[in-house]
Motif scaffolding. Sequence first.
Motif, PDB file in Angstrom:
ATOM      1  N   SER A   1     -12.069  -7.228  -2.944  1.00  0.00           N
ATOM      2  CA  SER A   1     -13.173  -6.278  -2.751  1.00  0.00           C
ATOM      3  C   SER A   1     -13.261  -5.259  -3.882  1.00  0.00           C
ATOM      4  O   SER A   1     -14.328  -4.646  -4.090  1.00  0.00           O
ATOM      5  CB  SER A   1     -13.015  -5.553  -1.414  1.00  0.00           C
ATOM      6  OG  SER A   1     -11.828  -4.771  -1.400  1.00  0.00           O
TER       7      SER A   1
ATOM      8  N   HIS B   1      -3.754   0.403  -3.541  1.00  0.00           N
ATOM      9  CA  HIS B   1      -4.240  -0.569  -2.569  1.00  0.00           C
ATOM     10  C   HIS B   1      -3.346  -1.802  -2.544  1.00  0.00           C
ATOM     11  O   HIS B   1      -2.780  -2.191  -3.572  1.00  0.00           O
ATOM     12  CB  HIS B   1      -5.673  -0.987  -2.913  1.00  0.00           C
ATOM     13  CG  HIS B   1      -6.630   0.158  -2.993  1.00  0.00           C
ATOM     14  ND1 HIS B   1      -7.251   0.692  -1.896  1.00  0.00           N
ATOM     15  CD2 HIS B   1      -7.075   0.884  -4.059  1.00  0.00           C
ATOM     16  CE1 HIS B   1      -8.037   1.688  -2.255  1.00  0.00           C
ATOM     17  NE2 HIS B   1      -7.945   1.822  -3.572  1.00  0.00           N
TER      18      HIS B   1
ATOM     19  N   GLN C   1      -6.532  -6.260  -0.699  1.00  0.00           N
ATOM     20  CA  GLN C   1      -7.830  -5.621  -0.948  1.00  0.00           C
ATOM     21  C   GLN C   1      -8.368  -5.899  -2.347  1.00  0.00           C
ATOM     22  O   GLN C   1      -9.435  -5.400  -2.717  1.00  0.00           O
ATOM     23  CB  GLN C   1      -7.716  -4.111  -0.732  1.00  0.00           C
ATOM     24  CG  GLN C   1      -7.406  -3.715   0.702  1.00  0.00           C
ATOM     25  CD  GLN C   1      -7.327  -2.211   0.886  1.00  0.00           C
ATOM     26  OE1 GLN C   1      -7.752  -1.427   0.035  1.00  0.00           O
ATOM     27  NE2 GLN C   1      -6.753  -1.788   2.004  1.00  0.00           N
TER      28      GLN C   1
ATOM     29  N   GLU D   1       0.831  -1.198   0.000  1.00  0.00           N
ATOM     30  CA  GLU D   1       0.000   0.000   0.000  1.00  0.00           C
ATOM     31  C   GLU D   1       0.865   1.248   0.000  1.00  0.00           C
ATOM     32  O   GLU D   1       1.905   1.308   0.646  1.00  0.00           O
ATOM     33  CB  GLU D   1      -0.893  -0.017   1.238  1.00  0.00           C
ATOM     34  CG  GLU D   1      -1.912   1.096   1.302  1.00  0.00           C
ATOM     35  CD  GLU D   1      -2.850   0.931   2.487  1.00  0.00           C
ATOM     36  OE1 GLU D   1      -3.843   1.658   2.552  1.00  0.00           O
ATOM     37  OE2 GLU D   1      -2.571   0.063   3.342  1.00  0.00           O
TER      38      GLU D   1
END
Length: 313
Positions: free
Chosen positions: A187, A180, A184, A171
Amino acid sequence: MTSDVWLPFHAEEIDGLPEGVDYRFWDGDQEFPADPADCAFYAVPYMKPPGVAQRPLAEMTSVQAVQTLSAGVDHVLPSLKFLHPGVQLCNAQGVHEASTAELTLALILASLRGIPGFVRGQDKEEWRSGFYPALADKSVLIVGYGAIGSAIEDRLVPFEVARVARVARSERTTARGPVHPLTQLRSLLPEADIVVLSTPLTDSTRGLVNADFLSRMKDGALLVNVARGPVVDTKALLAELENGRITAALDVTDPEPLPQGHPLWHAPGVLISPHVGGPTSAFLPRAKRLLVDQLNRFVNQEPLRNVVLTTGA
């Protein structure tokens, strides 16, 4: 100290190379240009099978730097175990960003706007008019946000996309927004109209795009792979293509080259280009500039650029 430098170009074709070393031309021929044990700097031949690139490494007992002319280094990694500690492996960051990003946009636009169908229609003298998807207002997810991923986003900006999401190994924050972490990714997939793969091939990305990954992509989404073929599970991709739920544009495949008779050739909704992200007219001048810069640094004992890893570290 040995002074041999192995280059896949003739030294007289490159302006600005430093003096004081012996340049040996080797572009993957069966015969080596000199004793590999005397090589201090090895510039790996470009667009050659991994076996060719790796062949001299086991004998390069004095090498200090290995320079690929590709963004990825997966084709030489298996043979680094033969090298002594302290050898620096450098990639070709700065060489392929422009051409790979160009191809990425070409694949996206061709896929969305139906260009392959128009070409087939032209062959049959058919006028295939109608409404086609636009890149404008689409949400794009870039998986692998290094130099190439950033260059892809640079070229997306004028197309009025709705959103660009970025994913990388770790990140961080950029001037354009957050990057990100891979954790992640699951999602973010359902929100993307276009998923672009520009990640290096590593243990963590091999098979990253599996059945679960693909199932999380929204209906009608486009998968674009300009990374490496094994990042995608071909069998899982074929299943999604054959049921028509998503489409794909692939500059790389697994296996590669894609053999005749492979079902991916004729899967619905797929556009295939033969791994041509890097080999364009933009390659040679950028590759030569990189080699000149790196070799001047090497001779002057200055830090090399683009160091991916150091053996034994």
